[in-house]
Design a protein around this motif. Structure first.
Motif, PDB file in Angstrom:
ATOM      1  N   LEU A   5     -25.995  52.869  -4.313  1.00  0.00           N
ATOM      2  CA  LEU A   5     -27.528  53.417  -4.873  1.00  0.00           C
ATOM      3  C   LEU A   5     -27.118  54.389  -5.958  1.00  0.00           C
ATOM      4  O   LEU A   5     -27.819  54.690  -6.969  1.00  0.00           O
ATOM      5  CB  LEU A   5     -28.384  54.058  -3.719  1.00  0.00           C
ATOM      6  N   ARG A   6     -26.117  55.568  -5.476  1.00  0.00           N
ATOM      7  CA  ARG A   6     -25.895  56.508  -6.621  1.00  0.00           C
ATOM      8  C   ARG A   6     -25.510  55.867  -7.819  1.00  0.00           C
ATOM      9  O   ARG A   6     -25.774  56.545  -9.075  1.00  0.00           O
ATOM     10  CB  ARG A   6     -24.654  57.442  -5.885  1.00  0.00           C
ATOM     11  N   TYR A  11     -26.271  54.867 -13.601  1.00  0.00           N
ATOM     12  CA  TYR A  11     -26.310  54.032 -14.843  1.00  0.00           C
ATOM     13  C   TYR A  11     -27.593  53.938 -15.300  1.00  0.00           C
ATOM     14  O   TYR A  11     -27.781  53.439 -16.617  1.00  0.00           O
ATOM     15  CB  TYR A  11     -25.485  52.708 -14.437  1.00  0.00           C
ATOM     16  N   ALA A  12     -28.507  53.723 -14.422  1.00  0.00           N
ATOM     17  CA  ALA A  12     -29.895  53.504 -14.914  1.00  0.00           C
ATOM     18  C   ALA A  12     -30.473  54.769 -15.965  1.00  0.00           C
ATOM     19  O   ALA A  12     -31.018  54.595 -17.049  1.00  0.00           O
ATOM     20  CB  ALA A  12     -30.934  53.424 -13.970  1.00  0.00           C
ATOM     21  N   ALA A 311     -16.159  48.384 -13.504  1.00  0.00           N
ATOM     22  CA  ALA A 311     -14.820  49.149 -13.258  1.00  0.00           C
ATOM     23  C   ALA A 311     -15.121  49.956 -12.082  1.00  0.00           C
ATOM     24  O   ALA A 311     -14.304  50.262 -11.185  1.00  0.00           O
ATOM     25  CB  ALA A 311     -14.447  50.000 -14.298  1.00  0.00           C
ATOM     26  N   ASP A 312     -16.379  50.747 -11.949  1.00  0.00           N
ATOM     27  CA  ASP A 312     -16.653  51.524 -10.754  1.00  0.00           C
ATOM     28  C   ASP A 312     -16.532  50.554  -9.310  1.00  0.00           C
ATOM     29  O   ASP A 312     -15.810  51.164  -8.616  1.00  0.00           O
ATOM     30  CB  ASP A 312     -17.932  52.353 -10.868  1.00  0.00           C
ATOM     31  N   LEU A 313     -17.444  49.548  -9.391  1.00  0.00           N
ATOM     32  CA  LEU A 313     -17.426  48.719  -8.300  1.00  0.00           C
ATOM     33  C   LEU A 313     -15.988  48.033  -7.967  1.00  0.00           C
ATOM     34  O   LEU A 313     -15.525  48.076  -6.785  1.00  0.00           O
ATOM     35  CB  LEU A 313     -18.292  47.690  -8.564  1.00  0.00           C
ATOM     36  N   THR A 324     -14.982  56.893   0.183  1.00  0.00           N
ATOM     37  CA  THR A 324     -14.915  57.671   0.994  1.00  0.00           C
ATOM     38  C   THR A 324     -15.328  59.225   0.384  1.00  0.00           C
ATOM     39  O   THR A 324     -16.039  60.041   0.864  1.00  0.00           O
ATOM     40  CB  THR A 324     -13.520  58.086   1.991  1.00  0.00           C
ATOM     41  N   GLU A 325     -14.763  59.450  -0.522  1.00  0.00           N
ATOM     42  CA  GLU A 325     -14.879  60.819  -1.418  1.00  0.00           C
ATOM     43  C   GLU A 325     -16.125  61.011  -1.852  1.00  0.00           C
ATOM     44  O   GLU A 325     -16.662  62.052  -2.048  1.00  0.00           O
ATOM     45  CB  GLU A 325     -13.704  60.854  -2.408  1.00  0.00           C
ATOM     46  N   ASP A 326     -16.954  59.930  -2.070  1.00  0.00           N
ATOM     47  CA  ASP A 326     -18.389  59.892  -2.527  1.00  0.00           C
ATOM     48  C   ASP A 326     -19.256  60.308  -1.760  1.00  0.00           C
ATOM     49  O   ASP A 326     -20.431  60.550  -1.925  1.00  0.00           O
ATOM     50  CB  ASP A 326     -18.685  58.491  -3.232  1.00  0.00           C
ATOM     51  N   ARG A 327     -19.104  60.421  -0.262  1.00  0.00           N
ATOM     52  CA  ARG A 327     -20.067  60.593   0.662  1.00  0.00           C
ATOM     53  C   ARG A 327     -20.138  62.069   0.897  1.00  0.00           C
ATOM     54  O   ARG A 327     -19.458  62.900   0.558  1.00  0.00           O
ATOM     55  CB  ARG A 327     -19.319  59.988   1.932  1.00  0.00           C
TER      56      ARG A 327
END
Length: 327
Positions: A5-6, A11-12, A311-313, A324-327
């Motif tokens: 979601l982030r 990107y939107a 690339a992110d995905l 994990t780091e994004d939480r």
């Protein structure tokens, strides 16, 4: 899910900002495209039609800039990119759809070839560091430093003008009718060889150096040392342990480079007069063709954003630590 979601929200917002800038920048350029169109048509369009043309192209001076912006979004959401000034009255979508496959086909294939060759050579150079193989690094650095257009001019002078092996411009033999026939496909490959060679030579060095540096770093990791201690074959340790982990940043960069494929070949297409999206954009800027400029910029921007998202995905799938780091 939170990670996804982030990324979607990010990107939107980026797409909205890019499209907004895409709307305003052409209108800040000097010159009047409607006046230029009337001059180019040399009397074939009545000068009394100037106001109608401004309304048609969304440049009516009685309409506020905000209303033009709202109208632009309305057209965009309906998939209408407007009419080209240069190729009036051809829709911009038709022009972009005709030029885009040439760029994607040529530069996409050349980028994949450069990535595969560069990563394999970089793997070998990184694994054989401190040997004669390091003597190839100055060659790679040289090709990385040479600009696209300069390398293109050298290949034209050497392989086209002096040796006469390949044509210096164009995308296929103009005596042929475009069709999925062996003769036409062979002509496309023949005419596209020099531009593709330029892209491969210019970009392969970056993949070589990037992969080589990552291999040097990964080769000193504990799991590689353990693999050696277990007596595994050297090729298995190099490809299955070291290269498998060293290639992660390369995959991320490769996804990004695919996005830039659409717009990163402007100079190359100008040098070879290749009918891709870059050459179309160059013609649009030269003739103040606002709708065509916006159409080309939009395709390039969305391509880069989609490539970044992929690339992110892909990186999140390959390396769970990023999630994990994004939480």
């Amino acid at each position: 899910m939170r990670f996804l979601l982030r990324r979607v929200v990010f990107y939107a917002l980026t797409a909205w900002a890019a499209i907004t800038i895409n709307f305003f920048i052409p209108r800040m350029l000097p010159g009047d495209p409607v006046t230029a169109l009337l001059g180019r048509m040399q009397g074939r369009i009545d000068s009394n039609a100037e106001h109608s043309l401004r309304v048609l192209f969304g440049l009516d001076q009685d309409t506020s800039l905000w209303q033009q912006y709202v109208d632009y979004w309305g057209l965009l959401l309906r998939g209408d990119l407007g009419l080209s000034f240069t190729h009036f009255p051809t829709p911009v979508a038709d022009i972009v759809s005709q030029s885009l496959p040439w760029t994607v086909g040529l530069v996409g294939v050349a980028t994949i070839i450069a990535f595969v060759i560069g990563s394999l050579i970089g793997t070998f150079l990184g694994w054989r560091r401190g040997t004669w193989a390091d003597g190839l690094l100055p060659v790679a650095t040289f090709f990385q430093a040479v600009p696209y257009f300069w390398l293109g001019l050298i290949t034209i002078a050497l392989l086209s003008v002096n040796l006469g092996w390949f044509p210096s411009s164009g995308s296929y033999d103009r005596g042929l009718v475009p069709a999925f026939t062996g003769e036409f496909i062979g002509s496309v490959i023949y005419y596209g060889f020099l531009p593709a060679l330029t892209v491969v030579l210019s970009s392969v060095a970056g993949w070589v150096l990037g992969m080589r540096n990552m291999m040097v770093t990964v080769s000193s990791e504990d799991y590689v040392t353990v693999a050696h201690a277990k007596g595994l074959p050297e090729r298995q340790v190099m490809l299955g342990y070291a290269a498998r982990n060293a290639v992660l940043p390369q995959v991320s960069s490769f996804a990004l480079s695919l996005g830039f494929v659409v717009g990163g070949t402007l100079i190359m297409e100008m040098v070879f007069s290749y009918q891709g999206i870059g050459y179309t954009l160059y013609q649009a800027v030269s003739t103040h063709d606002y709708p065509l400029m916006q159409g080309c910029f939009l395709v390039i921007t969305l391509s880069v954003l989609v490539a970044n998202m992929i690339a992110d995905l892909a990186y999140a799938l390959l390396d769970p630590r990023t999630r994990t780091e994004d939480r």
